[in-house]
Design a protein around this motif. Structure first.
Motif, PDB file in Angstrom:
ATOM      1  N   ASP A  56    -128.352  97.484 179.681  1.00  0.00           N
ATOM      2  CA  ASP A  56    -127.808  97.097 181.121  1.00  0.00           C
ATOM      3  C   ASP A  56    -127.190  95.999 181.102  1.00  0.00           C
ATOM      4  N   VAL A  57    -125.621  96.442 180.697  1.00  0.00           N
ATOM      5  CA  VAL A  57    -124.499  95.437 180.849  1.00  0.00           C
ATOM      6  C   VAL A  57    -124.157  95.227 182.152  1.00  0.00           C
ATOM      7  N   PRO A  58    -124.471  94.164 182.825  1.00  0.00           N
ATOM      8  CA  PRO A  58    -123.680  93.820 184.431  1.00  0.00           C
ATOM      9  C   PRO A  58    -122.393  93.821 184.544  1.00  0.00           C
ATOM     10  N   PRO A  59    -121.576  94.297 185.449  1.00  0.00           N
ATOM     11  CA  PRO A  59    -120.056  93.906 185.758  1.00  0.00           C
ATOM     12  C   PRO A  59    -119.679  93.136 184.859  1.00  0.00           C
ATOM     13  N   HIS A  60    -118.231  92.997 183.983  1.00  0.00           N
ATOM     14  CA  HIS A  60    -118.386  91.857 183.305  1.00  0.00           C
ATOM     15  C   HIS A  60    -116.646  91.879 183.086  1.00  0.00           C
ATOM     16  N   PRO A  61    -115.605  91.288 182.613  1.00  0.00           N
ATOM     17  CA  PRO A  61    -114.326  91.019 182.936  1.00  0.00           C
ATOM     18  C   PRO A  61    -113.874  91.127 181.334  1.00  0.00           C
ATOM     19  N   HIS A  62    -112.736  91.936 181.397  1.00  0.00           N
ATOM     20  CA  HIS A  62    -111.763  92.196 180.089  1.00  0.00           C
ATOM     21  C   HIS A  62    -110.399  91.974 180.810  1.00  0.00           C
ATOM     22  N   THR A  63    -109.255  91.146 179.476  1.00  0.00           N
ATOM     23  CA  THR A  63    -108.669  91.038 179.789  1.00  0.00           C
ATOM     24  C   THR A  63    -107.453  92.067 177.993  1.00  0.00           C
ATOM     25  N   GLY A  64    -105.555  91.672 178.841  1.00  0.00           N
ATOM     26  CA  GLY A  64    -105.175  92.389 176.625  1.00  0.00           C
ATOM     27  C   GLY A  64    -106.103  92.928 176.197  1.00  0.00           C
ATOM     28  N   LEU A  65    -107.089  93.379 176.446  1.00  0.00           N
ATOM     29  CA  LEU A  65    -107.482  94.759 175.482  1.00  0.00           C
ATOM     30  C   LEU A  65    -107.900  96.097 175.806  1.00  0.00           C
ATOM     31  N   GLN A  66    -108.105  97.440 175.274  1.00  0.00           N
ATOM     32  CA  GLN A  66    -107.950  98.777 175.738  1.00  0.00           C
ATOM     33  C   GLN A  66    -109.925  99.110 174.864  1.00  0.00           C
ATOM     34  N   THR A  67    -111.018  98.999 175.772  1.00  0.00           N
ATOM     35  CA  THR A  67    -112.256  99.372 175.134  1.00  0.00           C
ATOM     36  C   THR A  67    -111.841 101.183 174.668  1.00  0.00           C
ATOM     37  N   VAL A  68    -112.830 101.503 173.702  1.00  0.00           N
ATOM     38  CA  VAL A  68    -113.003 102.564 172.753  1.00  0.00           C
ATOM     39  C   VAL A  68    -114.487 102.251 172.715  1.00  0.00           C
ATOM     40  N   THR A  97    -108.554 100.965 179.920  1.00  0.00           N
ATOM     41  CA  THR A  97    -107.827 100.017 179.497  1.00  0.00           C
ATOM     42  C   THR A  97    -107.005  98.643 179.867  1.00  0.00           C
ATOM     43  N   GLY A  98    -108.128  97.659 179.783  1.00  0.00           N
ATOM     44  CA  GLY A  98    -108.103  96.303 180.577  1.00  0.00           C
ATOM     45  C   GLY A  98    -107.073  95.501 180.969  1.00  0.00           C
ATOM     46  N   GLY A  99    -105.802  95.827 180.359  1.00  0.00           N
ATOM     47  CA  GLY A  99    -104.487  95.106 180.725  1.00  0.00           C
ATOM     48  C   GLY A  99    -104.375  93.400 181.047  1.00  0.00           C
ATOM     49  N   SER A 100    -103.871  93.788 182.121  1.00  0.00           N
ATOM     50  CA  SER A 100    -104.129  91.896 183.342  1.00  0.00           C
ATOM     51  C   SER A 100    -105.347  91.902 184.385  1.00  0.00           C
ATOM     52  N   GLU A 126     -97.665  92.757 173.588  1.00  0.00           N
ATOM     53  CA  GLU A 126     -97.524  91.941 174.071  1.00  0.00           C
ATOM     54  C   GLU A 126     -96.662  92.522 175.432  1.00  0.00           C
ATOM     55  N   SER A 127     -95.823  93.743 174.668  1.00  0.00           N
ATOM     56  CA  SER A 127     -95.275  95.094 175.485  1.00  0.00           C
ATOM     57  C   SER A 127     -96.064  95.462 176.582  1.00  0.00           C
ATOM     58  N   ALA A 128     -97.410  95.540 176.075  1.00  0.00           N
ATOM     59  CA  ALA A 128     -98.379  96.620 177.130  1.00  0.00           C
ATOM     60  C   ALA A 128     -99.604  95.259 177.685  1.00  0.00           C
ATOM     61  N   ARG A 129     -99.643  94.335 177.361  1.00  0.00           N
ATOM     62  CA  ARG A 129    -100.909  93.199 177.938  1.00  0.00           C
ATOM     63  C   ARG A 129    -101.033  93.413 179.155  1.00  0.00           C
ATOM     64  N   VAL A 164    -104.442 110.612 173.497  1.00  0.00           N
ATOM     65  CA  VAL A 164    -104.728 109.880 174.026  1.00  0.00           C
ATOM     66  C   VAL A 164    -104.270 108.834 173.919  1.00  0.00           C
ATOM     67  N   PRO A 165    -103.504 108.301 174.648  1.00  0.00           N
ATOM     68  CA  PRO A 165    -102.175 106.965 175.599  1.00  0.00           C
ATOM     69  C   PRO A 165    -102.818 105.900 174.194  1.00  0.00           C
ATOM     70  N   THR A 166    -101.886 105.646 173.437  1.00  0.00           N
ATOM     71  CA  THR A 166    -101.998 103.755 173.125  1.00  0.00           C
ATOM     72  C   THR A 166    -100.904 103.009 172.268  1.00  0.00           C
ATOM     73  N   HIS A 167    -101.539 102.204 171.912  1.00  0.00           N
ATOM     74  CA  HIS A 167     -99.640 100.777 172.295  1.00  0.00           C
ATOM     75  C   HIS A 167     -99.798 100.719 171.488  1.00  0.00           C
ATOM     76  N   SER A 168    -100.215 100.735 170.679  1.00  0.00           N
ATOM     77  CA  SER A 168     -98.968  99.838 169.201  1.00  0.00           C
ATOM     78  C   SER A 168     -99.495 101.727 167.841  1.00  0.00           C
ATOM     79  N   PRO A 169     -98.887 101.338 166.842  1.00  0.00           N
ATOM     80  CA  PRO A 169     -99.855 103.013 165.796  1.00  0.00           C
ATOM     81  C   PRO A 169    -101.743 102.919 165.402  1.00  0.00           C
ATOM     82  N   LEU A 170    -102.265 103.515 166.063  1.00  0.00           N
ATOM     83  CA  LEU A 170    -103.892 103.684 165.206  1.00  0.00           C
ATOM     84  C   LEU A 170    -104.137 104.796 165.106  1.00  0.00           C
TER      85      LEU A 170
END
Length: 315
Positions: A56-68, A97-100, A126-129, A164-170
């Motif tokens: 049970d994880v309450p609402p929390h923020p992210h920036t600059g990443l993708q969660t998988v 995608t957390g992005g901005s 940097e190009s996608a964050r 599934v789209p990613t923003h670097s070779p993965l």
């Protein structure tokens, strides 16, 4: 380092929130912060939800990443500020995608008896964050490999490419090896790879890894050899990518490029900024997970390969 494989052991940490559950974290560590753009790996369960209380994880923020998000068993209700409301189930990929800026909550459902899975992050270049937040749901098909089965979450493996789209070779895949079987996988020699063991010991490039250990293989390897020496099926997560060439500052749930940027994200979250939006429908006791205090020392960047150890950067 043992042979060609660096063995990274996990550390147990509580997952945030009033009903904190314990997870095993292999990334980031002092020895290694990233594998490609993979910058965070939590592995949990199998947990008896009736005993542990589940997630049970309450609402929390992210920036600059993708969660998988990827489950082996159980079910987790996901809500986020893209407007997505989805249930994560075994064999189904949820990628946010957390992005901005984005916020989300995660709660194991009433249908969940046993919770078991992984939560992974990738750092955005940097190009996608600064991209807008987004959410993708995908069900990868089982891919038979002769003595093993793969499910490709992202990237390309054994001739199969995930949409599934990613923003670097993965590369991200689940592999299940039958008892006593060996698997040789052609991989991109420009990638570094990590093999996170879920169940049963697995031998990678001649080095045996125990459950909850992660084996790191540096770039330059064109074929990965995995063996299940036991008499029960073995399961691993295979993570790979080109070495991430940008320094990143990671703290709590934020990824940025400087101490000042992270401090600003924290202030915006605490102030209820529109950067992150509002999670609708979460029914827990705490409606927003508060950010911890910033450390008293300046946050420093992590590098791949790792630079000098900086414990202060580990939120």
């Amino acid at each position: 380092m043992v042979g060609d494989v660096e063995v990274i052991t996990s550390r147990e940490v509580p997952l945030g929130g009033p009903r904190a559950m314990t997870v095993r974290r292999t990334l980031p560590q002092r020895a290694r912060s990233l594998i490609g753009a993979w910058c965070f790996a939590d592995h949990y369960g199998p947990d008896d939800v009736s005993r542990t209380g589940g997630m049970d994880v309450p609402p929390h923020p992210h920036t600059g990443l993708q969660t998988v998000s990827w489950l082996f068993s159980g079910a987790i209700e996901h809500r986020d500020t893209t407007g997505a409301h989805a249930v994560v189930r075994p064999g189904e990929l949820n990628l946010m995608t957390g992005g901005s800026g984005v916020a989300h909550s995660e709660v194991s459902t009433t249908e969940c008896d046993t919770l078991h899975g992984v939560q992974l992050w990738t750092a955005l270049p940097e190009s996608a964050r600064h991209l807008p937040r987004s959410f993708v749901h995908h069900v990868p098909e089982p891919l038979p490999l002769g003595g093993a089965t793969a499910r490709v979450l992202v990237g390309t493996l054994a001739g199969h490419t995930s949409p599934v789209p990613t923003h670097s070779p993965l590369l991200g895949a689940e592999l299940v090896l039958e008892p006593g079987r060996e698997l040789a996988l052609d991989v991109d020699p420009g990638f570094e790879h990590g093999v996170l063991v879920d169940q049963e010991p697995v031998v990678v490039q001649g080095t045996e890894l125990a459950p909850a250990e992660l084996g790191y293989v540096a770039p330059g390897v064109a074929r990965l050899h995995l063996t299940n020496p036991g008499d029960r099926p073995a399961r691993v997560m295979l993570l790979g990518g080109e070495p991430f060439g940008e320094p990143v500052v990671m703290w709590w749930n934020f990824i940025g490029r400087s101490h000042e940027e992270i401090a600003a994200y924290r202030d915006e979250w605490e102030a209820g900024s529109d950067r992150f939006g509002q999670v609708e429908g979460y029914r827990g006791e705490v409606q927003r997970l508060p950010a911890p205090p910033l450390p008293t020392v300046r946050l420093k960047a992590r590098m791949s390969p790792p630079g000098p150890a900086d414990p202060s950067a580990w939120g």
